[in-house]
Design a protein around this motif. Structure first.
Motif, PDB file in Angstrom:
ATOM      1  N   PRO A  24     -12.942 -15.051   5.948  1.00 42.60           N
ATOM      2  CA  PRO A  24     -11.890 -15.979   5.503  1.00 42.60           C
ATOM      3  C   PRO A  24     -11.097 -15.445   4.316  1.00 42.60           C
ATOM      4  O   PRO A  24     -11.579 -14.619   3.542  1.00 42.60           O
ATOM      5  N   ARG A  25      -9.871 -15.951   4.209  1.00 41.26           N
ATOM      6  CA  ARG A  25      -8.974 -15.697   3.080  1.00 41.26           C
ATOM      7  C   ARG A  25      -8.607 -14.221   2.915  1.00 41.26           C
ATOM      8  O   ARG A  25      -8.266 -13.779   1.837  1.00 41.26           O
ATOM      9  N   ARG A  26      -8.670 -13.462   3.996  1.00 43.73           N
ATOM     10  CA  ARG A  26      -8.227 -12.073   3.942  1.00 43.73           C
ATOM     11  C   ARG A  26      -6.761 -11.996   4.355  1.00 43.73           C
ATOM     12  O   ARG A  26      -6.304 -12.696   5.247  1.00 43.73           O
ATOM     13  N   ARG A  27      -6.035 -11.099   3.704  1.00 40.80           N
ATOM     14  CA  ARG A  27      -4.620 -10.935   4.000  1.00 40.80           C
ATOM     15  C   ARG A  27      -4.220  -9.504   3.641  1.00 40.80           C
ATOM     16  O   ARG A  27      -4.931  -8.804   2.918  1.00 40.80           O
ATOM     17  N   TYR A  28      -3.077  -9.094   4.155  1.00 38.88           N
ATOM     18  CA  TYR A  28      -2.572  -7.767   3.804  1.00 38.88           C
ATOM     19  C   TYR A  28      -1.074  -7.700   4.071  1.00 38.88           C
ATOM     20  O   TYR A  28      -0.503  -8.529   4.781  1.00 38.88           O
ATOM     21  N   ARG A  29      -0.436  -6.718   3.471  1.00 41.91           N
ATOM     22  CA  ARG A  29       0.967  -6.404   3.720  1.00 41.91           C
ATOM     23  C   ARG A  29       1.033  -5.009   4.324  1.00 41.91           C
ATOM     24  O   ARG A  29       0.221  -4.140   3.978  1.00 41.91           O
ATOM     25  N   ILE A  30       2.001  -4.795   5.193  1.00 46.36           N
ATOM     26  CA  ILE A  30       2.087  -3.507   5.883  1.00 46.36           C
ATOM     27  C   ILE A  30       3.547  -3.162   6.138  1.00 46.36           C
ATOM     28  O   ILE A  30       4.366  -4.038   6.443  1.00 46.36           O
ATOM     29  N   ALA A  31       3.873  -1.891   5.979  1.00 47.89           N
ATOM     30  CA  ALA A  31       5.217  -1.398   6.273  1.00 47.89           C
ATOM     31  C   ALA A  31       5.125   0.094   6.534  1.00 47.89           C
ATOM     32  O   ALA A  31       4.246   0.781   5.990  1.00 47.89           O
ATOM     33  N   THR A  32       6.027   0.600   7.358  1.00 45.15           N
ATOM     34  CA  THR A  32       6.050   2.018   7.722  1.00 45.15           C
ATOM     35  C   THR A  32       7.334   2.662   7.238  1.00 45.15           C
ATOM     36  O   THR A  32       8.424   2.124   7.440  1.00 45.15           O
ATOM     37  N   LYS A  33       7.178   3.805   6.577  1.00 46.40           N
ATOM     38  CA  LYS A  33       8.335   4.626   6.201  1.00 46.40           C
ATOM     39  C   LYS A  33       8.360   5.835   7.129  1.00 46.40           C
ATOM     40  O   LYS A  33       7.401   6.616   7.178  1.00 46.40           O
ATOM     41  N   HIS A  34       9.440   5.964   7.877  1.00 49.22           N
ATOM     42  CA  HIS A  34       9.556   7.096   8.793  1.00 49.22           C
ATOM     43  C   HIS A  34      10.015   8.341   8.047  1.00 49.22           C
ATOM     44  O   HIS A  34      10.454   8.271   6.889  1.00 49.22           O
ATOM     45  N   ALA A  35       9.891   9.463   8.698  1.00 49.76           N
ATOM     46  CA  ALA A  35      10.162  10.737   8.027  1.00 49.76           C
ATOM     47  C   ALA A  35      11.578  10.799   7.459  1.00 49.76           C
ATOM     48  O   ALA A  35      11.812  11.439   6.433  1.00 49.76           O
ATOM     49  N   ASP A  36      12.521  10.133   8.126  1.00 53.76           N
ATOM     50  CA  ASP A  36      13.900  10.161   7.642  1.00 53.76           C
ATOM     51  C   ASP A  36      14.257   8.912   6.841  1.00 53.76           C
ATOM     52  O   ASP A  36      15.430   8.672   6.534  1.00 53.76           O
ATOM     53  N   GLY A  37      13.242   8.090   6.495  1.00 51.75           N
ATOM     54  CA  GLY A  37      13.497   6.861   5.756  1.00 51.75           C
ATOM     55  C   GLY A  37      13.663   7.097   4.266  1.00 51.75           C
ATOM     56  O   GLY A  37      13.348   8.173   3.745  1.00 51.75           O
ATOM     57  N   VAL A  38      14.157   6.074   3.586  1.00 52.19           N
ATOM     58  CA  VAL A  38      14.353   6.170   2.137  1.00 52.19           C
ATOM     59  C   VAL A  38      13.103   5.656   1.429  1.00 52.19           C
ATOM     60  O   VAL A  38      12.392   4.776   1.930  1.00 52.19           O
ATOM     61  N   SER A  39      12.830   6.220   0.268  1.00 52.50           N
ATOM     62  CA  SER A  39      11.690   5.784  -0.531  1.00 52.50           C
ATOM     63  C   SER A  39      12.110   4.615  -1.414  1.00 52.50           C
ATOM     64  O   SER A  39      13.229   4.582  -1.934  1.00 52.50           O
ATOM     65  N   ILE A  40      11.203   3.655  -1.575  1.00 55.28           N
ATOM     66  CA  ILE A  40      11.452   2.512  -2.452  1.00 55.28           C
ATOM     67  C   ILE A  40      10.273   2.354  -3.397  1.00 55.28           C
ATOM     68  O   ILE A  40       9.175   2.886  -3.140  1.00 55.28           O
ATOM     69  N   GLY A  41      10.465   1.633  -4.482  1.00 56.41           N
ATOM     70  CA  GLY A  41       9.416   1.418  -5.461  1.00 56.41           C
ATOM     71  C   GLY A  41       8.394   0.406  -4.976  1.00 56.41           C
ATOM     72  O   GLY A  41       8.625  -0.323  -3.998  1.00 56.41           O
ATOM     73  N   PRO A  42       7.245   0.338  -5.637  1.00 57.73           N
ATOM     74  CA  PRO A  42       6.178  -0.564  -5.183  1.00 57.73           C
ATOM     75  C   PRO A  42       6.562  -2.033  -5.222  1.00 57.73           C
ATOM     76  O   PRO A  42       6.153  -2.801  -4.348  1.00 57.73           O
ATOM     77  N   ASP A  43       7.333  -2.452  -6.217  1.00 57.13           N
ATOM     78  CA  ASP A  43       7.728  -3.859  -6.276  1.00 57.13           C
ATOM     79  C   ASP A  43       8.664  -4.216  -5.124  1.00 57.13           C
ATOM     80  O   ASP A  43       8.528  -5.280  -4.508  1.00 57.13           O
ATOM     81  N   GLU A  44       9.611  -3.332  -4.834  1.00 56.34           N
ATOM     82  CA  GLU A  44      10.519  -3.575  -3.713  1.00 56.34           C
ATOM     83  C   GLU A  44       9.753  -3.550  -2.398  1.00 56.34           C
ATOM     84  O   GLU A  44      10.030  -4.336  -1.481  1.00 56.34           O
ATOM     85  N   TRP A  45       8.774  -2.644  -2.304  1.00 56.53           N
ATOM     86  CA  TRP A  45       7.952  -2.581  -1.091  1.00 56.53           C
ATOM     87  C   TRP A  45       7.198  -3.892  -0.892  1.00 56.53           C
ATOM     88  O   TRP A  45       7.150  -4.438   0.217  1.00 56.53           O
ATOM     89  N   THR A  46       6.600  -4.420  -1.966  1.00 57.94           N
ATOM     90  CA  THR A  46       5.837  -5.666  -1.869  1.00 57.94           C
ATOM     91  C   THR A  46       6.716  -6.818  -1.380  1.00 57.94           C
ATOM     92  O   THR A  46       6.285  -7.651  -0.573  1.00 57.94           O
ATOM     93  N   ALA A  47       7.942  -6.851  -1.849  1.00 59.23           N
ATOM     94  CA  ALA A  47       8.846  -7.931  -1.464  1.00 59.23           C
ATOM     95  C   ALA A  47       9.310  -7.823  -0.021  1.00 59.23           C
ATOM     96  O   ALA A  47       9.598  -8.843   0.624  1.00 59.23           O
ATOM     97  N   SER A  48       9.357  -6.609   0.527  1.00 57.74           N
ATOM     98  CA  SER A  48       9.918  -6.415   1.867  1.00 57.74           C
ATOM     99  C   SER A  48       8.875  -6.204   2.950  1.00 57.74           C
ATOM    100  O   SER A  48       9.187  -6.349   4.142  1.00 57.74           O
ATOM    101  N   ALA A  49       7.633  -5.869   2.593  1.00 59.51           N
ATOM    102  CA  ALA A  49       6.606  -5.558   3.590  1.00 59.51           C
ATOM    103  C   ALA A  49       6.209  -6.803   4.378  1.00 59.51           C
ATOM    104  O   ALA A  49       6.288  -7.932   3.879  1.00 59.51           O
TER     105      ALA A  49
END
Length: 581
Positions: A506-531
């Motif tokens: 119970p109460r387990r959760r996660y965020r996930i997102a994939t950056k492809h080889a030609d994708g742009v890098s973003i900071g951890p805070d922006e990643w958290t908001a968009s994942a």
């Protein structure tokens, strides 16, 4: 003559090593010089900053006024809301009794004092960031020592327990203390750990040891499905602890879960080194550990690429090995998975408190004297980072409340400790933590730089929200080191419980997102908001990802050991290395 001079110089250095080793025994492995330098830096700059001192005086007056206002409010309303709440994760004053006077007053006074000392030790003009962190840490340790939750006559829960038991809680607590000290002196694990016997209660997934050298045993696990994915999975656990954190009880075994999903799973079990292994280096762990395992898996499942997964230090080693393999055009790795593993150590979290040149010199001298870093020295550092959870709360429960924490498999595993060879651990701390050679491209393997940028295999990287060993923002920095497809997961929990996160908990959760080889890098805070935010276990996302990066056709399970009998099964899992003390 030069050889004689070199011998003499080494003898002089040995004198310093012995002196440092003696100091380490008396200072619990902390460098008095490093602490004194941090205090001097902070104090001299504070004395030279009249504006900062006036600000602190103003804050002290304001906090005193807030406390007095709270006391006045309690006079007319005993349930008046607190003026300050504890920090997230601080449960010392969470009980309802702490909301009633006089206990609420003591708790509020402590929290306001704690907040003020945070102001005292931070943002002092001119203090180096490292010294600021060290001084703040020292202040926090002293404050925690005198917390009202640790004082029997100030803790309402202890008072209530004492009344209920007629003070027998202290009698029981003293008996618990005697038992714990006896076990510590005799080198025995914590009370209740014997209920989780390796090979009987934990580490019970069926399999065979199919390879053994001086440093590792390689375990191949028996299939449980009629057919399996063609590409095998190789797990590289950390050697700082026993491998079976990934094969605990059947209900929360990651290895059993993978086998049940149709994967052919191999796992390294590391030797528990002794003083005779003092000269084993980091590259020995790569050659005799990771690469020996890759060679063995390739012999057992020929012509198939390997899904390699590394946890903690094992993940860092896997990243080094994968980078070296990529540089050598060795394409045997289909994918690379890193679980709570750092590759850029520029912001390693609170462990950096214990890692500077002076502290590392003391630690190296301590290991030079013994030939290894002992388990108690390692666990002591981790406990100091979380004294509320790992020291004081346990002391209150065991010795003042007279209760015993219920033992469970993860806690029993945590008590099954290992040692670290002198040379390997010194190289690991100096090259990775102190000099950050891996991220900078300076770490050399067989004469060539092991650059993470050379890895082209898809990567799956997991960080955990409350990780005090490998903070997730530090783990996230791998985005800046590689151009390959990278799936990043941020899961709830800490360094261990966040990884041992089986489906159905119970109460387990996660965020996930994939950056492809030609994708742009973003900071951890922006990643958290968009994942993508999901409920449940990240294990399910990982096995889906492994299936996506595997051949679609399933095959018959491979034999146990090499088909040409060059690697016959040696012993039943979990083998013998995991039983070494």
């Amino acid at each position: 003559m030069p050889a004689r001079e070199e011998l003499g110089s080494e003898a002089f250095r040995a004198i310093d090593r012995m002196r440092e080793a003696m100091t380490a025994r008396m200072s619990a492995g902390l460098s008095p010089t490093a602490l004194a330098m941090a205090q001097f830096d902070w104090w001299t700059h504070l004395m030279a900053a009249p504006g900062k001192r006036l600000e602190l005086a103003d804050k002290a007056a304001r906090k005193s006024a807030r406390l007095l206002a709270h006391v006045a409010a309690l006079d007319s309303d005993p349930d008046a809301p607190p003026t300050i709440e504890p920090l997230p994760g601080d449960d010392r004053f969470s009980g309802e009794a702490w909301r009633k006077p006089p206990f609420s007053i003591w708790a509020q006074s402590f929290l306001l004092t704690q907040q003020w000392w945070h102001n005292v030790t931070h943002e002092v003009p001119g203090v180096s960031p490292h010294h600021e962190d060290v001084v703040s840490f020292m202040a926090r340790q002293m404050l925690d020592l005198f917390s009202p939750s640790n004082v029997p006559f100030m803790n309402p829960e202890i008072i209530s327990r004492t009344i209920e038991t007629g003070a027998m809680n202290f009698v029981k607590g003293f008996a618990n203390w005697i038992e714990d000290q006896t076990r510590r002196v005799n080198g025995q694990p914590r009370v209740g750990a014997e209920e989780f016997a390796v090979g009987k209660d934990v580490a019970v997934t069926p399999g065979k040891v199919v390879f053994r050298n001086h440093l590792i045993e390689l375990i191949q696990y028996a299939p449980t499905t009629p057919d399996v994915f063609a590409d095998p999975v190789l797990i590289v656990p950390a050697w700082i602890m026993k491998y079976y954190i990934l094969d605990l009880s059947p209900a929360n075994s990651l290895i059993r879960y993978l086998v049940g999903k149709g994967h052919t799973v191999f796992c390294i079990s590391w030797r528990n080194p002794t003083a005779e292994d003092r000269d084993l280096g980091l590259d020995d762990y790569r050659r005799l550990g990771l690469m020996a395992a890759v060679d063995a898996v390739s012999a057992i499942v020929p012509d198939r690429r390997i899904h390699a997964a590394g946890y903690c230090l094992g993940g860092t080693l896997l990243a080094i090995g994968a980078a070296a393999m990529a540089r050598a055009r060795d394409d045997r790795l289909a994918t690379v998975t890193l679980l709570a593993a750092q590759t850029d150590f520029s912001e390693p979290g609170e462990l950096a408190l214990f890692i500077d040149h002076d502290q590392l010199h003391l630690l190296e001298s301590m290991m030079w004297d013994r030939g290894y870093l002992s388990a108690d020295q390692m666990s002591g550092a981790f406990q100091m980072l979380r004294t509320n959870d790992l020291v004081w709360s346990r002391m209150v429960r065991n010795y003042l409340m007279g209760e015993r924490e219920p033992m469970f498999d993860l806690m029993a595993w945590n008590a099954d400790t290992t040692r670290m060879p002198y040379r390997m651990h010194a190289e690991y701390l100096r090259k990775l933590y102190l000099d950050n050679d891996l991220a900078a491209g300076r770490l050399m393997v067989e004469g060539r730089a092991a650059a993470i940028q050379n890895i082209r295999a898809p990567m799956f990287v997991v960080g955990t929200e409350r990780d005090h060993v490998a903070p997730w923002r530090s783990v996230y920095k791998i985005h800046d080191l590689t151009d390959t497809e990278l799936t990043f997961v941020l899961t709830s929990g800490g360094h261990n419980a966040g990884i041992v996160s089986e489906p159905g908990r119970p109460r387990r959760r996660y965020r996930i997102a994939t950056k492809h080889a030609d994708g742009v890098s973003i900071g951890p805070d922006e990643w958290t908001a968009s994942a993508d935010a999901r409920q449940g276990s990240w294990w399910e996302a990982w096995t889906d990802w492994l299936a996506l990066h595997s051949e679609a056709a399933r095959v018959a399970p491979p034999p146990m050991g090499a088909p040409d009998h060059s690697l016959p099964p040696l012993d039943d899992a979990p083998g013998v290395f995991v039983l070494q003390r």
